[in-house]
Design a protein around this motif. Sequence first.
Motif, PDB file in Angstrom:
ATOM      1  N   LEU A  52     105.297  33.536  44.997  1.00 18.69           N
ATOM      2  CA  LEU A  52     103.652  33.740  47.114  1.00 18.69           C
ATOM      3  C   LEU A  52     102.376  33.586  46.642  1.00 18.69           C
ATOM      4  O   LEU A  52     101.882  34.184  46.036  1.00 18.69           O
ATOM      5  CB  LEU A  52     104.463  34.670  47.743  1.00 18.69           C
ATOM      6  N   ALA A  53     101.428  33.122  47.070  1.00 19.55           N
ATOM      7  CA  ALA A  53     100.344  32.923  48.003  1.00 19.55           C
ATOM      8  C   ALA A  53      99.730  32.774  49.161  1.00 19.55           C
ATOM      9  O   ALA A  53     100.554  32.713  50.365  1.00 19.55           O
ATOM     10  CB  ALA A  53      99.429  32.024  46.785  1.00 19.55           C
ATOM     11  N   GLN A  54      98.728  33.154  49.385  1.00 19.33           N
ATOM     12  CA  GLN A  54      98.350  33.538  50.498  1.00 19.33           C
ATOM     13  C   GLN A  54      97.127  32.818  50.273  1.00 19.33           C
ATOM     14  O   GLN A  54      95.861  33.532  49.874  1.00 19.33           O
ATOM     15  CB  GLN A  54      97.951  34.548  51.719  1.00 19.33           C
ATOM     16  N   ASP A  55      96.974  32.244  51.608  1.00 22.19           N
ATOM     17  CA  ASP A  55      95.195  31.449  51.612  1.00 22.19           C
ATOM     18  C   ASP A  55      93.989  31.806  52.284  1.00 22.19           C
ATOM     19  O   ASP A  55      94.438  31.876  53.488  1.00 22.19           O
ATOM     20  CB  ASP A  55      95.232  29.954  52.273  1.00 22.19           C
ATOM     21  N   ALA A  56      92.982  32.051  51.788  1.00 22.88           N
ATOM     22  CA  ALA A  56      91.605  33.221  52.444  1.00 22.88           C
ATOM     23  C   ALA A  56      91.363  32.802  53.707  1.00 22.88           C
ATOM     24  O   ALA A  56      90.983  33.149  54.565  1.00 22.88           O
ATOM     25  CB  ALA A  56      91.185  33.419  50.973  1.00 22.88           C
TER      26      ALA A  56
ATOM     27  N   ARG B  43     116.652  42.171  50.688  1.00 22.06           N
ATOM     28  CA  ARG B  43     117.780  41.228  51.181  1.00 22.06           C
ATOM     29  C   ARG B  43     117.416  40.094  52.664  1.00 22.06           C
ATOM     30  O   ARG B  43     117.750  38.656  52.095  1.00 22.06           O
ATOM     31  CB  ARG B  43     118.787  42.008  51.991  1.00 22.06           C
ATOM     32  N   ALA B  44     116.222  40.705  53.071  1.00 17.87           N
ATOM     33  CA  ALA B  44     115.892  39.246  53.472  1.00 17.87           C
ATOM     34  C   ALA B  44     114.559  37.848  53.204  1.00 17.87           C
ATOM     35  O   ALA B  44     114.903  36.524  53.994  1.00 17.87           O
ATOM     36  CB  ALA B  44     115.090  40.131  55.149  1.00 17.87           C
ATOM     37  N   TYR B  45     114.012  38.672  52.642  1.00 16.65           N
ATOM     38  CA  TYR B  45     112.963  37.214  51.516  1.00 16.65           C
ATOM     39  C   TYR B  45     112.669  37.324  50.091  1.00 16.65           C
ATOM     40  O   TYR B  45     112.101  36.848  49.725  1.00 16.65           O
ATOM     41  CB  TYR B  45     111.541  38.326  51.799  1.00 16.65           C
ATOM     42  N   GLY B  46     113.409  37.706  49.039  1.00 16.27           N
ATOM     43  CA  GLY B  46     114.276  37.926  47.802  1.00 16.27           C
ATOM     44  C   GLY B  46     112.760  38.851  46.802  1.00 16.27           C
ATOM     45  O   GLY B  46     112.743  38.523  46.084  1.00 16.27           O
ATOM     46  N   LEU B  47     112.332  39.365  47.648  1.00 18.82           N
ATOM     47  CA  LEU B  47     111.253  39.917  47.127  1.00 18.82           C
ATOM     48  C   LEU B  47     110.822  41.453  47.708  1.00 18.82           C
ATOM     49  O   LEU B  47     110.918  41.889  49.021  1.00 18.82           O
ATOM     50  CB  LEU B  47     110.293  39.430  46.576  1.00 18.82           C
ATOM     51  N   THR B  48     110.710  42.481  46.573  1.00 17.87           N
ATOM     52  CA  THR B  48     109.510  43.527  47.771  1.00 17.87           C
ATOM     53  C   THR B  48     108.957  43.566  48.426  1.00 17.87           C
ATOM     54  O   THR B  48     108.488  43.246  47.677  1.00 17.87           O
ATOM     55  CB  THR B  48     109.916  44.917  45.755  1.00 17.87           C
ATOM     56  N   PRO B  49     108.622  44.773  49.405  1.00 22.35           N
ATOM     57  CA  PRO B  49     107.660  45.237  49.794  1.00 22.35           C
ATOM     58  C   PRO B  49     106.567  45.459  49.067  1.00 22.35           C
ATOM     59  O   PRO B  49     105.303  44.621  49.329  1.00 22.35           O
ATOM     60  CB  PRO B  49     107.456  46.191  50.760  1.00 22.35           C
ATOM     61  N   ALA B  50     106.018  45.888  48.040  1.00 22.05           N
ATOM     62  CA  ALA B  50     104.943  46.237  47.174  1.00 22.05           C
ATOM     63  C   ALA B  50     104.387  45.140  46.258  1.00 22.05           C
ATOM     64  O   ALA B  50     103.282  44.284  46.228  1.00 22.05           O
ATOM     65  CB  ALA B  50     105.391  47.005  46.159  1.00 22.05           C
ATOM     66  N   MET B  51     105.435  43.444  46.182  1.00 24.19           N
ATOM     67  CA  MET B  51     105.533  42.856  45.756  1.00 24.19           C
ATOM     68  C   MET B  51     104.773  42.026  46.523  1.00 24.19           C
ATOM     69  O   MET B  51     104.047  41.219  46.270  1.00 24.19           O
ATOM     70  CB  MET B  51     106.344  41.921  44.930  1.00 24.19           C
ATOM     71  N   TYR B  52     104.966  41.422  47.664  1.00 24.50           N
ATOM     72  CA  TYR B  52     105.065  41.173  49.094  1.00 24.50           C
ATOM     73  C   TYR B  52     103.690  41.032  49.533  1.00 24.50           C
ATOM     74  O   TYR B  52     102.153  40.682  49.402  1.00 24.50           O
ATOM     75  CB  TYR B  52     105.850  41.393  50.357  1.00 24.50           C
ATOM     76  N   ARG B  53     102.922  42.387  49.703  1.00 26.37           N
ATOM     77  CA  ARG B  53     101.992  43.263  49.378  1.00 26.37           C
ATOM     78  C   ARG B  53     100.380  42.960  48.770  1.00 26.37           C
ATOM     79  O   ARG B  53      99.003  42.323  48.893  1.00 26.37           O
ATOM     80  CB  ARG B  53     101.662  44.123  49.571  1.00 26.37           C
ATOM     81  N   LYS B  54     101.302  42.957  46.873  1.00 22.95           N
ATOM     82  CA  LYS B  54     100.306  42.126  46.192  1.00 22.95           C
ATOM     83  C   LYS B  54      99.332  40.950  46.173  1.00 22.95           C
ATOM     84  O   LYS B  54      98.686  40.434  46.157  1.00 22.95           O
ATOM     85  CB  LYS B  54     100.600  42.385  44.555  1.00 22.95           C
ATOM     86  N   ARG B  55     100.754  40.097  46.374  1.00 25.24           N
ATOM     87  CA  ARG B  55     100.656  38.758  46.251  1.00 25.24           C
ATOM     88  C   ARG B  55     100.143  37.949  47.758  1.00 25.24           C
ATOM     89  O   ARG B  55      99.698  36.710  47.617  1.00 25.24           O
ATOM     90  CB  ARG B  55     102.368  38.173  46.413  1.00 25.24           C
TER      91      ARG B  55
END
Length: 279
Positions: free
Chosen positions: A9-13, A260-272
């Motif tokens: 997962l990544a996000q374009d700034a 369950r919904a997104y396949g990764l933890t909140p911490a992982m999502y926040r970091k990425r």
Amino acid sequence: MSPDNWIELAQDADTGIETLRAHFRGHAYDPHWHDSYLVGVTEQGVQQFNCRRAKHQSTPGKVFLLEPGDIHDGDAPTEDGFTYRMLYLDPLWLQRELSEVFENAPDNSQLCFAHTLASDPRLAHATSLAFQTLHHGELKIVRQTALDGLLERLTSHLHWRTRYGEDPRLPLVAQKARDYLHANARFDIGLDQVAAAAGVDRFRLTRAFKAAYGLAPHAYLVQLRLSKARRMLSSGAQPATVAMELGFADQSHLGRWFVRAYGLTPAMYRKRCSNLPDV
């Protein structure tokens, strides 16, 4: 995340567009929705999902197109699983970028996709190219060029849907209940309270709500909180703070539903997505 499943997962700034590439075997994720437009391509295997009261199977090269609020799930019906890449397009960004194309748009309307699954090799190529340039942080001019190519192909799959203050296709009971859930999402509300707000008993409420939105009220409330959680986490909020503000029992409770919904933890999502360090 099991050894058979992985997520990048990544996000374009510049645009805020999230890019995701993932592989799943067996069950991928529970029914959920996003605030974004989803444009994705299946790379390998059979990607099976339910959306808009129909079951879809996306095979390599097919493009799946979901609107904000489209409830969908995911699983792999074959042993080798499936791999896909996805772009999450912010509605305001998409509207702004397409404003010149649709400068004569009808009043009181919104963009929507004509079909959930498309067999369009040129759109598949444009989607993959846009994903590649964003996900790997190419030069700004390269990213913009790829996104322009994607938007050009998307226009053939977009049309206008009239936006109603009260959608006549949905029972008024379900609409009142949904409005109540949105207004009280962070509170520990009971089904009796939702039913009272809609003016019916609990059993009629549940039947009407599931018929309109494909989920029971309690499941819709969880997904509503998760949608808000994604926004807060991508802005840098800590998982514990998000859990507390959105009415989850604790951080672990938020984490179980998020995975369950997104396949990764909140911490992982926040970091990425926020590029902020943990404190």
